[in-house]
Enzyme design. Structure first.
Site, PDB file in Angstrom:
ATOM      1  N   SER A  79      47.241  35.245  24.616  1.00  0.00           N
ATOM      2  CA  SER A  79      46.415  36.361  24.140  1.00  0.00           C
ATOM      3  C   SER A  79      46.955  37.692  24.632  1.00  0.00           C
ATOM      4  O   SER A  79      46.530  38.737  24.171  1.00  0.00           O
ATOM      5  CB  SER A  79      44.977  36.190  24.648  1.00  0.00           C
ATOM      6  OG  SER A  79      44.944  36.348  26.062  1.00  0.00           O
TER       7      SER A  79
ATOM      8  N   VAL B 132      45.430  38.212  31.197  1.00  0.00           N
ATOM      9  CA  VAL B 132      45.874  37.715  32.499  1.00  0.00           C
ATOM     10  C   VAL B 132      45.875  36.184  32.549  1.00  0.00           C
ATOM     11  O   VAL B 132      46.850  35.562  32.989  1.00  0.00           O
ATOM     12  CB  VAL B 132      44.969  38.269  33.624  1.00  0.00           C
ATOM     13  CG1 VAL B 132      45.352  37.673  34.967  1.00  0.00           C
ATOM     14  CG2 VAL B 132      45.060  39.786  33.674  1.00  0.00           C
TER      15      VAL B 132
ATOM     16  N   CYS C 134      18.854  29.921  51.762  1.00  0.00           N
ATOM     17  CA  CYS C 134      17.649  30.348  51.038  1.00  0.00           C
ATOM     18  C   CYS C 134      16.844  29.132  50.555  1.00  0.00           C
ATOM     19  O   CYS C 134      16.202  28.466  51.352  1.00  0.00           O
ATOM     20  CB  CYS C 134      18.020  31.291  49.887  1.00  0.00           C
ATOM     21  SG  CYS C 134      16.603  32.249  49.288  1.00  0.00           S
TER      22      CYS C 134
ATOM     23  N   HIS D  37      21.090  35.600  52.583  1.00  0.00           N
ATOM     24  CA  HIS D  37      22.302  35.305  51.783  1.00  0.00           C
ATOM     25  C   HIS D  37      23.532  35.891  52.468  1.00  0.00           C
ATOM     26  O   HIS D  37      23.785  37.094  52.383  1.00  0.00           O
ATOM     27  CB  HIS D  37      22.158  35.893  50.376  1.00  0.00           C
ATOM     28  CG  HIS D  37      21.157  35.176  49.529  1.00  0.00           C
ATOM     29  ND1 HIS D  37      21.483  34.080  48.763  1.00  0.00           N
ATOM     30  CD2 HIS D  37      19.826  35.377  49.346  1.00  0.00           C
ATOM     31  CE1 HIS D  37      20.396  33.633  48.134  1.00  0.00           C
ATOM     32  NE2 HIS D  37      19.382  34.412  48.475  1.00  0.00           N
TER      33      HIS D  37
ATOM     34  N   GLU E 215      26.525  35.478  51.549  1.00  0.00           N
ATOM     35  CA  GLU E 215      27.595  35.669  50.563  1.00  0.00           C
ATOM     36  C   GLU E 215      27.610  37.072  49.952  1.00  0.00           C
ATOM     37  O   GLU E 215      28.611  37.464  49.345  1.00  0.00           O
ATOM     38  CB  GLU E 215      27.500  34.614  49.455  1.00  0.00           C
ATOM     39  CG  GLU E 215      26.289  34.718  48.536  1.00  0.00           C
ATOM     40  CD  GLU E 215      25.048  34.018  49.053  1.00  0.00           C
ATOM     41  OE1 GLU E 215      24.133  33.761  48.254  1.00  0.00           O
ATOM     42  OE2 GLU E 215      24.992  33.728  50.269  1.00  0.00           O
TER      43      GLU E 215
END
Length: 508
Positions: free
Chosen positions: A220, A223, A78, A166, A168
């Site tokens: 915490s 993950v 792009c 694009h 992606e």
């Protein structure tokens, strides 16, 4: 290690390019175009990202490609394609028609190495306001659409390619094929960057880096910190101490459940009950940003006290992941603050600890894949993200133990209901909000004037954008009925059907 360099010009899609490269088991790094690596010789190839800017702007991003163009494989996407045309003898003009959304390739040079396996009518995704009106003489057009003649080109005599669309995004149906052609066939990358290889190399690196030093990690229950803890434990064993603080704003029974989970994993975990301290500090405060700052301050002080009880600690471990790293060195500097997050990175300098971040190369989905490679139980790896300030930002008023208990009960019914109905894994994040609103209701023969709660469930890939989940009506009816009947103080349940953007996932 073979790797790809992505130069970022500020596009919303830059991280997505990196994710697609990683999905092909090839390691890549994102660097701002104006702060590239000192040397590019370690890279197999370079990708130039898109940008919200126009190459015709006075202050358009202008990278130094002296050591790249013509000397190593290069792919402009792009803005990157417009830049390579505009600054090397071509012409870029404002588009006469809006070039945004789906398009189809009307011409493809499938003999070109970049387009092997890609044919005419392949769908691509356009997102640009300028168009390449003319390319320099030594640029060969290798793909077009009905509206965009220069959809892709190669510079003759160079391994320099450019595409106006694009690859992606999922809408570009052969985008992965194109990227693979560039990365494997042009750049010569071997697809060997896997979760197993990451685990092996990271554990080896941690052993060398930490030696026999002691490390403290703030857990915490999420993950990232869990995977970071297991990696460190495999590297240094008992020299790792984990601290899990109950700030009184966790989900129902979460403190006990998480401690039990970690116990079975062999981690050395200290559980700290600090509920009263946090509730007292938050008393009477309803401003969201102030609540976050209070929680961050109290967490730092509690963590500091507990860490000082461990002798000779030299390292502070954090579950920082790659998007955090990218954000801190973005093209335009760190983004404007939307909301503050408490982070153990704010610990006082008096601790004098060095930082170790074993996950700072990974995206969230990669962290989960690494966790599976480490045989961490699926229940822990599949946990929904949960905000650092916890239920404090889901109580849209001041914090009291009574409000926390009400919301914990509502949240438990909702989350457990999702699990029992087999819906939990279809949702990126879910939770309940206690609104500062009371409404009239009828229970039995009596009128009530009690609290309203809002349920929220979203689907997302990385939390950057999200859409609300279309949960079955029968399920929502059952959950609403259960909440109103079982949670004293609630007589109305609503469901949030806002997408991000414009709404955020959390309400505060």
């Amino acid at each position: 290690m073979q790797k790809i360099l992505i130069l970022d010009f500020g596009s919303q899609y830059t991280q997505l390019i990196a994710r697609r490269v990683r999905e092909l088991n090839i390691y890549c790094e994102i660097h701002p175009f104006n702060n590239p690596p000192k040397s590019v010789t370690d890279y197999c190839g370079v990708i130039l990202s898109g940008s919200p800017s126009s190459v015709r702007d006075e202050n358009a991003p202008h990278p130094n490609l002296e050591e790249i163009k013509g000397k190593m494989p290069l792919l402009g996407v792009c803005y990157g394609s417009q830049y390579l045309a505009h600054y090397f003898g071509g012409e870029v003009l404002p588009s006469k028609t809006r070039e945004y959304g789906r398009a189809h390739l009307s011409f493809v040079n499938s003999e070109n190495i970049l387009f092997r396996g890609i044919h005419e009518n392949s769908q691509v995704w356009m997102s640009h306001g300028d168009t390449i009106a003319r390319v320099p003489e030594n640029y060969e057009i290798i793909a077009s659409t009905d509206d965009v003649k220069v959809a892709a080109y190669q510079i003759q005599g160079e391994e320099t390619f450019a595409i106006q669309f694009h690859p992606e995004v999922y809408h570009s149906t052969d985008g992965t094929t194109l990227l693979r052609n560039f990365l494997v066939d042009v750049c010569g990358c071997s697809q060997d960057w896997t979760p197993d290889s990451f685990v092996e190399s990271t554990i080896d690196s941690l052993k060398k880096k930490l030696g026999n030093d002691k490390v403290v990690l703030g857990l915490s229950g999420g993950v990232d910190s869990t995977v970071a803890g297991v990696l460190l434990h495999k590297a240094i064993g008992e020299n790792l101490t984990c601290i899990f603080v109950d700030n009184g704003l966790l989900r129902k029974d979460e403190f006990e459940d998480v401690l039990d989970s970690y116990k079975h994993m062999g981690l050395n975990v200290i559980g700290v009950d600090a509920k009263e301290r946090f509730w007292n500090a938050l008393a009477g405060e309803s401003d969201p940003e102030t609540k976050r700052k209070i929680i961050g301050r109290e967490f730092i002080e509690v963590f500091d006290v507990e860490a000082h009880k461990i002798q000779d600690v030299k390292w502070l471990a954090q579950g920082t992941i790659y998007p955090d790293v990218i954000e801190s060195c973005s093209v335009n500097g760190p983004s404007a603050t939307i909301k503050s997050h408490h982070n153990v990175g704010g610990l006082p300098e008096t601790m004098k600890l060095k930082i170790v971040e074993p996950l700072n190369l990974l995206f969230k989905d990669e962290v989960r894949r690494v966790g599976r490679s480490l045989n961490i139980e699926p229940k822990l790896l599949g946990r929904h993200p949960f905000p650092g300030p916890g239920l404090a930002i889901r109580i849209l008023s001041d914090i009291t133990p009574e409000k926390v208990q009400i919301l914990q009960e509502v949240d438990a019914i909702f989350i457990n209901g999702l699990r029992e109905a087999g819906l939990y894994d279809q949702v990126w994040q879910a939770g309940a909000m206690l609104l500062p609103v009371q409404s009239v209701g009828v229970m039995g023969d009596e009128r009530t004037y009690e609290n309203c709660v809002a349920l929220r469930a979203v689907e997302s890939t990385d939390g950057m954008t999200a859409d609300w989940v279309h949960l079955p009506y029968e399920f929502m009816a059952m959950i609403s009925n259960k909440i109103i009947n079982q949670v004293k103080g609630v007589n109305r349940v609503v469901y949030d059907i806002s997408s991000k953007p414009p709404a955020t996932i959390e309400w505060e």
